[in-house]
Each structure stands twice: as C-alpha cells, then as structure tokens.
Motif scaffolding. Structure first.
Motif, PDB file in Angstrom:
ATOM      1  N   THR A   1       0.767  -1.213   0.011  1.00  0.00           N
ATOM      2  CA  THR A   1       0.080  -0.019  -0.076  1.00  0.00           C
ATOM      3  C   THR A   1       0.726   1.130   0.009  1.00  0.00           C
ATOM      4  OG1 THR A   1      -2.103   0.933   1.261  1.00  0.00           O
ATOM      5  CG2 THR A   1      -0.177   0.250   2.588  1.00  0.00           C
TER       6      THR A   1
ATOM      7  N   TRP B   1      -2.337   6.209  -1.345  1.00  0.00           N
ATOM      8  CA  TRP B   1      -3.488   5.410  -1.664  1.00  0.00           C
ATOM      9  C   TRP B   1      -4.298   6.027  -0.491  1.00  0.00           C
ATOM     10  CZ3 TRP B   1      -6.808   2.103   0.008  1.00  0.00           C
ATOM     11  CH2 TRP B   1      -7.564   1.547  -0.758  1.00  0.00           C
TER      12      TRP B   1
ATOM     13  N   THR C   1      -9.004   7.420   1.919  1.00  0.00           N
ATOM     14  CA  THR C   1      -9.701   7.304   3.087  1.00  0.00           C
ATOM     15  C   THR C   1      -9.705   8.293   4.144  1.00  0.00           C
ATOM     16  OG1 THR C   1      -7.849   6.277   4.462  1.00  0.00           O
ATOM     17  CG2 THR C   1      -9.398   4.642   3.262  1.00  0.00           C
TER      18      THR C   1
ATOM     19  N   CYS D   1     -20.553  -0.064  13.734  1.00  0.00           N
ATOM     20  CA  CYS D   1     -20.196   1.422  13.533  1.00  0.00           C
ATOM     21  C   CYS D   1     -21.423   2.319  13.877  1.00  0.00           C
ATOM     22  CB  CYS D   1     -19.786   1.838  12.245  1.00  0.00           C
ATOM     23  SG  CYS D   1     -18.191   0.927  11.845  1.00  0.00           S
TER      24      CYS D   1
ATOM     25  N   GLN E   1     -14.326  -7.475   4.802  1.00  0.00           N
ATOM     26  CA  GLN E   1     -15.252  -6.501   4.469  1.00  0.00           C
ATOM     27  C   GLN E   1     -15.005  -6.448   2.898  1.00  0.00           C
ATOM     28  OE1 GLN E   1     -16.448  -2.007   5.551  1.00  0.00           O
ATOM     29  NE2 GLN E   1     -14.132  -1.939   5.025  1.00  0.00           N
TER      30      GLN E   1
ATOM     31  N   GLY F   1     -15.315  -3.860   0.456  1.00  0.00           N
ATOM     32  CA  GLY F   1     -15.341  -2.569   0.940  1.00  0.00           C
ATOM     33  C   GLY F   1     -16.210  -1.583  -0.280  1.00  0.00           C
ATOM     34  N   LYS F   2     -16.135  -2.187  -1.525  1.00  0.00           N
ATOM     35  CA  LYS F   2     -16.846  -1.517  -2.596  1.00  0.00           C
ATOM     36  C   LYS F   2     -18.465  -1.487  -2.231  1.00  0.00           C
ATOM     37  CE  LYS F   2     -14.440  -1.830  -6.279  1.00  0.00           C
ATOM     38  NZ  LYS F   2     -13.886  -2.098  -7.583  1.00  0.00           N
TER      39      LYS F   2
ATOM     40  N   VAL G   1     -20.037  -2.015   0.679  1.00  0.00           N
ATOM     41  CA  VAL G   1     -20.211  -1.370   1.734  1.00  0.00           C
ATOM     42  C   VAL G   1     -20.294   0.203   1.613  1.00  0.00           C
ATOM     43  CG1 VAL G   1     -19.576  -0.869   4.369  1.00  0.00           C
ATOM     44  CG2 VAL G   1     -19.670  -3.148   3.497  1.00  0.00           C
ATOM     45  N   PHE G   2     -19.245   0.608   0.647  1.00  0.00           N
ATOM     46  CA  PHE G   2     -19.293   1.905   0.411  1.00  0.00           C
ATOM     47  C   PHE G   2     -20.201   2.482  -0.154  1.00  0.00           C
ATOM     48  CE2 PHE G   2     -17.801   5.518  -2.159  1.00  0.00           C
ATOM     49  CZ  PHE G   2     -16.891   6.203  -1.150  1.00  0.00           C
TER      50      PHE G   2
ATOM     51  N   ALA H   1     -23.298   2.860   2.086  1.00  0.00           N
ATOM     52  CA  ALA H   1     -23.049   3.693   3.520  1.00  0.00           C
ATOM     53  C   ALA H   1     -23.160   5.084   2.929  1.00  0.00           C
ATOM     54  CB  ALA H   1     -21.696   3.416   3.876  1.00  0.00           C
TER      55      ALA H   1
ATOM     56  N   GLY I   1     -22.809   1.195   9.488  1.00  0.00           N
ATOM     57  CA  GLY I   1     -21.999   0.096   9.862  1.00  0.00           C
ATOM     58  C   GLY I   1     -22.414  -1.234   9.596  1.00  0.00           C
TER      59      GLY I   1
HETATM   60  N1  COA Z   1      -3.575   0.085  -0.845  1.00  0.00           N
HETATM   61  C1  COA Z   1      -3.548   0.164  -2.049  1.00  0.00           C
HETATM   62  N2  COA Z   1      -4.400  -0.462  -2.919  1.00  0.00           N
HETATM   63  C2  COA Z   1      -5.414  -0.859  -2.215  1.00  0.00           C
HETATM   64  C3  COA Z   1      -5.761  -1.091  -0.839  1.00  0.00           C
HETATM   65  C4  COA Z   1      -4.571  -0.486  -0.171  1.00  0.00           C
HETATM   66  N3  COA Z   1      -4.660  -0.637   1.233  1.00  0.00           N
HETATM   67  N4  COA Z   1      -6.613  -1.536  -0.663  1.00  0.00           N
HETATM   68  C5  COA Z   1      -7.453  -2.029  -1.894  1.00  0.00           C
HETATM   69  N5  COA Z   1      -6.484  -1.459  -3.155  1.00  0.00           N
HETATM   70  C6  COA Z   1      -6.731  -1.654  -4.324  1.00  0.00           C
HETATM   71  C7  COA Z   1      -7.849  -2.729  -4.634  1.00  0.00           C
HETATM   72  O1  COA Z   1      -7.251  -4.016  -4.765  1.00  0.00           O
HETATM   73  C8  COA Z   1      -8.235  -2.291  -6.032  1.00  0.00           C
HETATM   74  O2  COA Z   1      -7.174  -2.575  -7.170  1.00  0.00           O
HETATM   75  P1  COA Z   1      -7.907  -3.256  -8.331  1.00  0.00           P
HETATM   76  O3  COA Z   1      -8.568  -2.069  -9.069  1.00  0.00           O
HETATM   77  O4  COA Z   1      -6.623  -3.484  -9.131  1.00  0.00           O
HETATM   78  O5  COA Z   1      -8.822  -4.414  -8.229  1.00  0.00           O
HETATM   79  C9  COA Z   1      -8.011  -0.682  -5.995  1.00  0.00           C
HETATM   80  O6  COA Z   1      -7.421  -0.470  -5.104  1.00  0.00           O
HETATM   81  C10 COA Z   1      -9.424  -0.001  -5.626  1.00  0.00           C
HETATM   82  O7  COA Z   1     -10.146  -0.746  -4.754  1.00  0.00           O
HETATM   83  P2  COA Z   1     -11.682  -0.331  -4.014  1.00  0.00           P
HETATM   84  O8  COA Z   1     -11.811  -1.362  -2.930  1.00  0.00           O
HETATM   85  O9  COA Z   1     -12.450  -0.024  -5.390  1.00  0.00           O
HETATM   86  O10 COA Z   1     -11.056   0.955  -3.329  1.00  0.00           O
HETATM   87  P3  COA Z   1     -12.150   1.811  -2.871  1.00  0.00           P
HETATM   88  O11 COA Z   1     -11.946   3.166  -3.283  1.00  0.00           O
HETATM   89  O12 COA Z   1     -13.519   1.455  -2.746  1.00  0.00           O
HETATM   90  O13 COA Z   1     -11.732   1.940  -1.251  1.00  0.00           O
HETATM   91  C11 COA Z   1     -12.253   1.434   0.745  1.00  0.00           C
HETATM   92  C12 COA Z   1     -11.719   1.049  -0.302  1.00  0.00           C
HETATM   93  C13 COA Z   1     -12.221   0.183   1.814  1.00  0.00           C
HETATM   94  C14 COA Z   1     -11.469   2.505   1.622  1.00  0.00           C
HETATM   95  C15 COA Z   1     -13.603   1.766   0.674  1.00  0.00           C
HETATM   96  O14 COA Z   1     -14.270   0.856  -0.076  1.00  0.00           O
HETATM   97  C16 COA Z   1     -14.425   1.980   1.843  1.00  0.00           C
HETATM   98  O15 COA Z   1     -14.301   2.890   2.600  1.00  0.00           O
HETATM   99  N6  COA Z   1     -15.562   1.364   2.182  1.00  0.00           N
HETATM  100  C17 COA Z   1     -16.657   1.467   3.175  1.00  0.00           C
HETATM  101  C18 COA Z   1     -16.165   1.379   4.747  1.00  0.00           C
HETATM  102  C19 COA Z   1     -17.100   1.607   5.393  1.00  0.00           C
HETATM  103  O16 COA Z   1     -17.849   2.616   5.411  1.00  0.00           O
HETATM  104  N7  COA Z   1     -17.320   0.652   6.277  1.00  0.00           N
HETATM  105  C20 COA Z   1     -18.442   0.750   7.211  1.00  0.00           C
HETATM  106  C21 COA Z   1     -18.338   0.995   8.505  1.00  0.00           C
HETATM  107  S1  COA Z   1     -16.970   0.188   9.254  1.00  0.00           S
END
Ligand code: COA
Length: 335
Positions: free
Chosen positions: A35, A39, A44, A118, A222, A224-225, A227-228, A231, A320
């Motif tokens: 990571t 990023w 985030t 959450c 999770q 993530g996508k 849930v995002f 949420a 959450g």
């Molecule tokens: N570092 C670098 N790249 C990462 C990564 C990290 N820590 N985590 C994921 N990636 C990559 C993924 O593998 C993906 O790569 P790909 O396109 O080659 O498959 C790319 O980054 C995008 O991943 P994605 O999951 O679409 O990222 P995102 O923009 O959705 O962000 C979260 C991920 C988890 C930050 C986001 O989805 C999120 O905040 N989700 C909701 C969380 C939440 O509200 N939870 C409820 C309360 S707990």
C-alpha cells in the motif's frame, strides 16, 4: 394542585476519552502490506491510528470514564446504568459493561453491551436517553470502546489500513430545559447486508476451531466497495431526513458529527445536507475508523477545543455492519 407531567429529556452532561499511546502510521503500513501513504490518504483520509498495546476494550473504557469523572461532580457510585457499545468485547461473556462497572466502582449500576458495529454509539445513546426519559434512571454512562487491532488481519491491505483503537464516554442525565438534549433519532437495521462486513467465527454459528483459524474467520472481512455504496446513500439520506423532519435548514445545524469510516462518505453526507466542511467534525486522520468510539471522541475533542457551545444543534450520523445506520438530532447542553 395542578398535575405536572413535564417530559424528561436526556442531555449529555460530561464527556471523556482515552487515546492509546502507540501510533501506527501509513509509513509503517507501507512496510507490512502492498500500500502507500498516498493511496490511503486519498481513498480514506486516514494518516495514522492508535494501538492499545497492554489491555483490553474494558481497560480503554475505564480510562475514558476516569477522564470523564475528572470533569463532573457525579461519582461512579451514583451511576445507574452502563452501556458499552463495542464489537470487541473483552469476552463473549460476561459483558464488558460488567467489567467496567467493577473497575470504576459503579457499585449500584447495572449494564450491558450493545453490538451494532459502527452505529453502536448512536443505538446506545438513544437507548440511554430512553432509560432517562422513562423517569426510572438518572445517570447513564454511554461508552464507545473498541480495540479493533484485536480483530484486524495485518496481512490484509483491504482492512488493516482502516481501523484503530480508541474509547470515549458520555454521561447522560435528565434536564427540564426543553431547549437542550436529545431531540430525535432515526435508527435502522437491515440484516441482508450481513455478508458484506462481518467477523464470521467465534460465535455459535462457527465456534472457534482449527478450521476457523486457518480460514482467518476471526478477523474482520469487508467487501469495501459494496459497503461504500450503501454507506454513502444510507448515511447521507438519514442525515438529510432527520433535518427535514425537524424543520432544520443547514444554517440551523452547527455541526455534522459523522461516524469516521471514510472521508469520502463523510463529504458526501455533508454535501447532501448542504453543510460546509468547517461544520463537519473530523478526527479520522488521527485515529482511523475506531467503530463505536468515533462519534463520542469527536464530541469530546471539539467540546474541549471550545468549538461546540451550549445551544448548538448537532446531527450525529453513522453507518455500519449489519447493516445498521441512523442519525440523532441533539442540542448541546454543556457550557
Ligand atoms: N492500498 C493500495 N491499494 C489498495 C488497497 C490498499 N490498502 N486496498 C485496496 N486496494 C486496491 C484494490 O485492490 C483495487 O485494485 P484493483 O482495481 O486492481 O482491483 C483498488 O485499490 C481499488 O479498490 P477499491 O476497493 O475499489 O477501493 P475503494 O476506493 O472502494 O476504497 C475502501 C476501499 C475500503 C477504503 C472503501 O471501499 C470504503 O471505505 N468502504 C466502506 C467502509 C465503511 O464505510 N465501512 C462501514 C463502516 S465500518
């Protein structure tokens, strides 16, 4: 004599928090998973998180309560009820609330843990407020405490960048001042979201076994996508609805106090409410997602920094696992 039946209103009369010393920053995470600081910051808004090294969720909760008791004349032995909002209880049973009760010397209190991930602090705050409105209880401690590092897989870059450890507490007491206190809540659950965010094992469905450990089912999972997407909509819609239902315009709201999961979700919620960035409480950059502790810790920090004043209207909002989500409208009552 005229019979007076004034509705009792619950208001926050003290706040406190505990911040573990150890800092886990994005640079360190770069050294253990694939990571980057860039990023994590852009996706985030998180720069660093805290880690509780020696002790459990109850120990953090106790420290938050000790911090709270320094600021009020109320003594632990006067507390009626303790509600601990958490997904990381010390044990499945006894409840962490019992452990906190004993450790702080709340000799006449009963209590329980509330599991709503959450959204747990909001669910607990409304529960505590209802206990006070009933007229039966006068002093309710509502604590959000989560040692998320105990259920995070530090080889999973999808989740390990998100979470941190923190505890914060508020004291609820009745007031007859109808201008302040907890005024409205809209809270929801939808169990169809259970597969997108969960810890599979350790409960009665999948008791601990060699298999559950091998499959890493004792850690947070999770999508993530998925849930995002929900949420963003869930938190923004409920925050807007509670404003509308109470005839509040964005000018009437001093602060949005959002659960701190992702800065992009927070920004979308503020935008839907028509609220500018300066009126949004933020501490995700320093603590990450601390589950039940995000909202009370924001309240504690902003109050102590002199940024909230008596009479300010606040909208608290969260989304959450569960799914669970909701919003609470309150008017701040502390000078
Ligand atoms: N570092 C670098 N790249 C990462 C990564 C990290 N820590 N985590 C994921 N990636 C990559 C993924 O593998 C993906 O790569 P790909 O396109 O080659 O498959 C790319 O980054 C995008 O991943 P994605 O999951 O679409 O990222 P995102 O923009 O959705 O962000 C979260 C991920 C988890 C930050 C986001 O989805 C999120 O905040 N989700 C909701 C969380 C939440 O509200 N939870 C409820 C309360 S707990």
């Amino acid at each position: 004599m005229q019979f007076q039946n004034k509705k009792k209103v619950a208001t926050i009369t003290a706040v406190g928090m505990y911040v573990p010393e150890k800092i886990l920053d994005n640079k360190y995470l770069e050294s253990i998973v694939d990571t980057s600081d860039e990023w994590i910051m852009t996706r985030t808004g998180i720069r660093e998180r805290r880690i509780m090294e020696n002790g459990a969720t109850s120990d953090m909760a106790v420290k938050a309560c000790e911090d709270l008791f320094k600021t009020t004349s109320v003594k632990p032995e006067e507390i009626d009820v303790i509600i601990v909002a958490t997904v990381t209880p010390d044990m499945l049973f006894p409840a962490t609330a019992c452990l906190v009760q004993e450790k702080i010397g709340a000799t006449k209190a009963w209590g329980f843990d509330l599991s709503a991930a959450c959204s747990a602090f909001l669910f607990a705050l409304q529960t505590g407020a209802s206990l006070i409105e009933s007229g039966t209880y006068k002093k309710v401690l509502v604590i959000g405490s989560d040692k998320m590092s105990s259920i995070v897989d530090y080889t999973d870059r999808n989740t390990c960048i998100l979470f941190g450890d923190l505890a914060s507490a508020v004291l609820l007491e009745p007031t007859e001042n109808q201008n302040i206190g907890i005024k409205d809540s809209m809270l929801f659950s939808d169990g169809s979201g259970k597969d997108a965010l969960q810890m599979k094992a350790g409960g009665s469905l999948n008791p601990a076994s060699h298999e559950t450990i091998d499959k890493k089912w004792h850690y947070i999972y999770q999508d993530g996508k998925a849930v995002f997407k929900v949420a963003v909509k869930g938190m923004a819609d409920v925050s807007y609805e509670i404003m509308k239902r109470n005839n509040l315009t964005s000018d009437d709201v001093a602060y949005l106090v959002p659960h701190q999961a992702n800065l992009r979700i927070i920004d979308a919620t503020a935008e839907r409410m028509g609220i500018s960035k300066e009126k949004v409480m933020i501490n995700i950059d320093r603590y990450g997602n601390t589950t039940a502790a995000t909202i009370p810790s924001c309240l504690t920090e902003y109050y102590r920094d002199g940024k909230i004043k008596k009479g300010d209207n606040l909208i608290l909002a969260a989304f959450g696992a569960g799914y669970t989500w909701g919003a609470i409208y309150l008017t701040w009552g502390l000078d």
